[in-house]
Motif scaffolding. Structure first.
Motif, PDB file in Angstrom:
ATOM      1  N   ILE A   6       5.050  18.499  43.598  1.00  0.00           N
ATOM      2  CA  ILE A   6       4.369  17.615  44.555  1.00  0.00           C
ATOM      3  C   ILE A   6       3.995  18.412  45.808  1.00  0.00           C
ATOM      4  O   ILE A   6       2.859  18.366  46.271  1.00  0.00           O
ATOM      5  N   VAL A   7       4.966  19.177  46.330  1.00  0.00           N
ATOM      6  CA  VAL A   7       4.699  20.025  47.511  1.00  0.00           C
ATOM      7  C   VAL A   7       3.453  20.881  47.285  1.00  0.00           C
ATOM      8  O   VAL A   7       2.584  20.988  48.148  1.00  0.00           O
ATOM      9  N   HIS A   8       3.369  21.476  46.106  1.00  0.00           N
ATOM     10  CA  HIS A   8       2.266  22.404  45.820  1.00  0.00           C
ATOM     11  C   HIS A   8       1.100  21.713  45.111  1.00  0.00           C
ATOM     12  O   HIS A   8       0.175  22.383  44.645  1.00  0.00           O
ATOM     13  N   ASN A   9       1.216  20.383  44.981  1.00  0.00           N
ATOM     14  CA  ASN A   9       0.085  19.573  44.529  1.00  0.00           C
ATOM     15  C   ASN A   9      -0.426  20.042  43.163  1.00  0.00           C
ATOM     16  O   ASN A   9      -1.628  20.148  42.935  1.00  0.00           O
ATOM     17  N   VAL A  10       0.502  20.313  42.261  1.00  0.00           N
ATOM     18  CA  VAL A  10       0.117  20.951  41.003  1.00  0.00           C
ATOM     19  C   VAL A  10      -0.716  20.039  40.099  1.00  0.00           C
ATOM     20  O   VAL A  10      -1.670  20.487  39.475  1.00  0.00           O
ATOM     21  N   ARG A  11      -0.399  18.771  40.064  1.00  0.00           N
ATOM     22  CA  ARG A  11      -1.167  17.882  39.187  1.00  0.00           C
ATOM     23  C   ARG A  11      -2.630  17.854  39.601  1.00  0.00           C
ATOM     24  O   ARG A  11      -3.525  17.947  38.777  1.00  0.00           O
ATOM     25  N   GLN A  45      -7.085  28.252  40.576  1.00  0.00           N
ATOM     26  CA  GLN A  45      -7.251  27.855  41.966  1.00  0.00           C
ATOM     27  C   GLN A  45      -5.917  27.428  42.550  1.00  0.00           C
ATOM     28  O   GLN A  45      -5.034  26.971  41.853  1.00  0.00           O
ATOM     29  N   GLN A  46      -5.855  27.559  43.819  1.00  0.00           N
ATOM     30  CA  GLN A  46      -4.613  27.297  44.544  1.00  0.00           C
ATOM     31  C   GLN A  46      -4.877  26.161  45.526  1.00  0.00           C
ATOM     32  O   GLN A  46      -5.760  26.275  46.366  1.00  0.00           O
ATOM     33  N   PRO A  47      -4.180  25.036  45.377  1.00  0.00           N
ATOM     34  CA  PRO A  47      -4.412  23.956  46.330  1.00  0.00           C
ATOM     35  C   PRO A  47      -3.980  24.375  47.730  1.00  0.00           C
ATOM     36  O   PRO A  47      -3.060  25.164  47.874  1.00  0.00           O
ATOM     37  N   SER A  48      -4.651  23.872  48.715  1.00  0.00           N
ATOM     38  CA  SER A  48      -4.273  24.224  50.101  1.00  0.00           C
ATOM     39  C   SER A  48      -3.096  23.369  50.543  1.00  0.00           C
ATOM     40  O   SER A  48      -2.765  22.373  49.927  1.00  0.00           O
TER      41      SER A  48
END
Lengths: 272, 272
Positions: free
Chosen positions: B254-259, B269-272
């Protein structure tokens, strides 16, 4: 990349202090300076005592200026394997050479270590072997360096070395709960805290056993860089560690029956 | 001491299987055998990826017969410091020599490593440097050894090496959530699980980022030695680590917004 991060850091420092709220001029100073960090190792250092705290520091070193000196009696590989030592009074030293022996490379000796801002002393069964050999080289180094350090940290049975050096006299400290009695018979006039993940008294921070060093290190780095320091938060999320942030959280004092051990069995005994 | 522990172990094995309930003949076999454990390292290995799992194994080695081979391209010290590598496509390799550089000693090479029962592959930024250098020595070693291993484990971005080796084809796996996109574009037909502390598919175990390796290792060792193995429980209490025991616990997805990253932004790509 580093220039970019420095620029971002500069912006944060100059514009967001009010927004971050809990940062102090000391935090700002620490973010800008080069921090000289030392870790002492010896034969029988406990692996996670070193590498738990070191992991956070390693991550931070991508952004903050940090140098690391790994300090031992001699430079070169130092084994975490248990050195031969007496486990049962009256028995000969036991051989633990069958155990795992990972080796970390020491970069400096007690004679040539550079000036240090922060020094961390891990624990491990090796502290018992040093004591049995009357080897006080670490205690001498600690006494020589203490005045010039900003902070002195210990993990696990590393606090026995701090206690023997006299640096815990009149202070609160904690240690490994599984070996409580074996550590807390060191030092004079130390207030050993039986239930604590870590303690913090002046410039000395001490943690409970092994894994607790990670939690102490996170609390210490919040103290150093700021409660809401974005670089530190990013590092913790990056290593996917959810720290225990309450210094009083200590289920292992119950598991190891430390209060009973302390009050009923006396020092130097290990509850079953 | 060891004979005593072995005797206690024997008693436990012969009399307490029913009481312990969840132990199997495989658990009993594993408690009696000498386990040959290997860990691969390379320049830029992530410190806690190695030393989290290793801490538990180190503790167990006081009681169970375990050997450890630390395997690299060459024997001798291998730095965890980031090797020069390209971070931004189109830019020259970045220099990370200002970062911390702890060095662990490799005991074996890919050529002379002994027969292994369990092999662990850590992650770290070094996996990206290996890929950029077209260095496939680890993948070759993994393919050569996989058939004869009982278990293959990876921590963090180590799963990229497993994926590139082809060993994750048709399997479920997970990896570091902060670098999700950079890892999950490796391998064919891999079911990358976006929210998992660790996964377990056949003889392959993969964990999420860095600290999750400790939790995977505990789950793996329960699988190996028994759900209620007293030696393992004592080791966890000894190192004062309260493991996450639910493989689905994963706040960092969730922290890294993986879904979102996976479904909306696509791979790489890497979520901000």
């Amino acid at each position: 990349m580093r220039a970019f991060l420095a620029a971002v850091g500069g912006l944060l420092l100059s514009s967001a202090w009010l927004a971050l709220g809990q940062n102090t001029p000391e935090n700002e100073f620490n973010r800008r300076r080069t921090l000289s960090f030392g870790i002492i190792i010896f034969p029988g250092w406990e692996p996670l005592d070193v590498f738990g705290p070191l992991e956070i520091l390693f991550s931070l070193s991508a952004t903050y200026k940090i140098t690391l000196s790994i300090i031992a009696k001699e430079t070169g590989p130092v084994s975490a394997g248990y050195p031969p030592h007496i486990m049962v009074p009256g028995q000969p030293p036991a051989d633990y050479s069958y155990m795992l022996q990972p080796k970390l490379v020491a970069t400096h000796t007690f004679r040539d270590a550079p000036a240090l801002d922060v020094l961390l002393v891990p624990g491990g069964v090796g502290t018992m072997a040093l004591e049995q050999a009357n080897d006080t080289s670490i205690e001498t180094f600690l006494r020589n360096r203490f005045e010039s350090l900003d902070y002195l940290l210990s993990v696990c049975t590393g606090s026995a070395l701090l206690a023997t050096s006299g640096l815990l006299d009149g202070r609160r400290a904690t240690t490994n709960k599984a070996l409580w009695g074996l550590v807390t018979n060191h030092g004079e006039n130390v207030t050993w805290v039986p239930s604590a993940r870590w303690t913090h008294d002046g410039k000395i921070w001490t943690s409970s056993g092994v894994a607790s060093g990670i939690d102490m290190m996170y609390a210490f780095l919040k103290h150093l860089y700021g409660e809401t320091d974005p670089v530190l938060i990013a590092a913790m999320n990056g290593i996917e560690y959810a720290p225990h942030t309450d210094p009083d959280w200590d289920p292992f004092s119950i598991v190891h029956n430390v209060r009973t051990c302390n009050s009923l069995l006396g020092r130097g005994q290990q509850p079953s």
